[in-house]
Design an enzyme around this catalytic site. Structure first.
Site, mmCIF file in Angstrom:
data_model
loop_
_atom_site.group_PDB
_atom_site.id
_atom_site.type_symbol
_atom_site.label_atom_id
_atom_site.label_comp_id
_atom_site.label_asym_id
_atom_site.label_seq_id
_atom_site.Cartn_x
_atom_site.Cartn_y
_atom_site.Cartn_z
ATOM 1 C CE LYS A 161 -42.869 -35.404 26.507
ATOM 2 N NZ LYS A 161 -43.635 -34.198 26.102
ATOM 3 C CB THR A 175 -44.175 -39.321 29.225
ATOM 4 O OG1 THR A 175 -44.482 -40.720 29.287
ATOM 5 C CG2 THR A 175 -42.757 -39.183 28.697
#
Length: 330
Positions: free
Chosen positions: A150, A122
């Site tokens: 992430k 992301t």
């Protein structure tokens, strides 16, 4: 080719599977999903009986199961992730399990069986961008438990590329929108609240900026990267549609013919990133990718999809009253 998709009942994963099974009629797809919050069997009803598609219920932290599935695959696309920023702030433990331990489990299998992997990441790993756009070489600077998990996953993937010489690629994308998105996200939540004539909460001034991309363009980019991308590299995916949250909500209200007084400004989220922005020139140059959907057209298509499928979200629209934080721009 035998493809393993993790988290394929989620928003992006399900759209990716539908795109893949249409564009590549010789591919076989296995989808593993734990059917947690954000996943739905309804997302893949159109291919439920397709002989080239198989669903396996399971968690990506289950090493034995992941080993079995990876061993029988050629390429793994990891979409599986906890992705709601607000929930990560309130309860980060599931994000650590899915987004870090889950990725570690997949990497161990990929290493063991010498398979290829694409990790779906992301733009949030770069944190808030004051000016310009983040490139693939920009410093990771996450702001919350979700984006930190992430970023941690990215570091794990990089370490396995360098230490164990696995074939892996990391893709990072800006804000997605389109059919089948979970109702906790800004655009579907706004649509569902608006058609029910309920107040639409927006954090602070609503001036937080995101770059929006239609999910089908994102899926197309991932497919092209899997075919033409360089293993060991990372690629940013963006559509150059930077827009603040307030403008997005007003656009939706305008299309639906609803008054702007449905908008309700609420207290800002803790550590709220003010702007995300990715430079995707590397992807456009090396893979020859470009977007195919105009934002305005794609937004109308998305709204129409939710209107056509609103019965699926009847309970969800009621549940919106109990969302712990008031707005999620991701």
């Amino acid at each position: 080719m035998k493809i393993l998709v993790t988290g394929g009942l989620g928003f992006i994963g399900s759209n990716f599977i539908l795109e893949s099974i249409t564009k590549f009629p010789n591919n076989q797809i296995v989808n593993i999903d734990a059917e947690l919050d954000g996943s739905s069997q309804l997302n893949l009803v159109p291919i439920k009986k397709n002989p080239r598609y198989r669903f396996v219920k399971g968690n990506i932290t289950n090493q034995k199961l992941v080993d079995k599935l990876v061993a029988n695959s050629d390429l793994v696309f990891n979409f599986a992730a906890e992705s709601h920023v607000d929930r990560s702030i309130m309860s980060p433990d599931n994000f650590i399990k899915s987004n870090i331990i889950g990725v570690f489990t997949i990497l161990e299998s990929v290493k063991k069986y010498r398979k290829k992997m694409i990790q779906i990441s992301t733009d949030e790993v770069f944190g808030s961008i004051r000016r310009g756009s983040a490139t693939e070489k920009s410093l990771l600077n996450p702001s919350n438990p979700y984006s930190s998990s992430k970023a941690s996953a990215e570091l794990l993937v990089h370490s396995y590329i360098k230490t164990y010489e696995i074939d892996a690629i990391i893709t990072r994308c800006t804000n997605n929108f389109g059919p089948r998105q979970h109702i906790e996200k800004l655009i579907p939540k706004t649509i569902l609240l608006a058609i029910n004539n309920k107040k639409i909460p927006i954090y602070g001034s609503g001036k937080a900026v995101r770059d929006w991309i239609y999910v089908q363009d994102h899926c197309d980019a991932i497919l092209k990267i899997s075919q033409k991308g360089k293993w060991g590299e990372s690629y940013n995916i963006s559509a150059n549609n930077e827009m603040n949250n307030l403008k997005i909500v007003k656009k939706i209200l305008g299309i639906l013919g609803k008054p702007i007084n449905l908008i309700q400004h609420v207290e800002d989220r803790p550590g709220h990133d003010l702007r995300y922005s990715l430079d995707s020139s590397k992807l456009r140059k090396e893979v020859n990718w470009k977007t195919h959907f105009r934002f305005e057209d794609a937004l109308e298509q998305t709204i129409n999809w939710y209107l056509d499928n609103k019965n699926m979200f009847h309970k969800a629209s009621i549940m919106l009253k109990s969302v712990p934080w008031k707005d999620n721009p991701k």
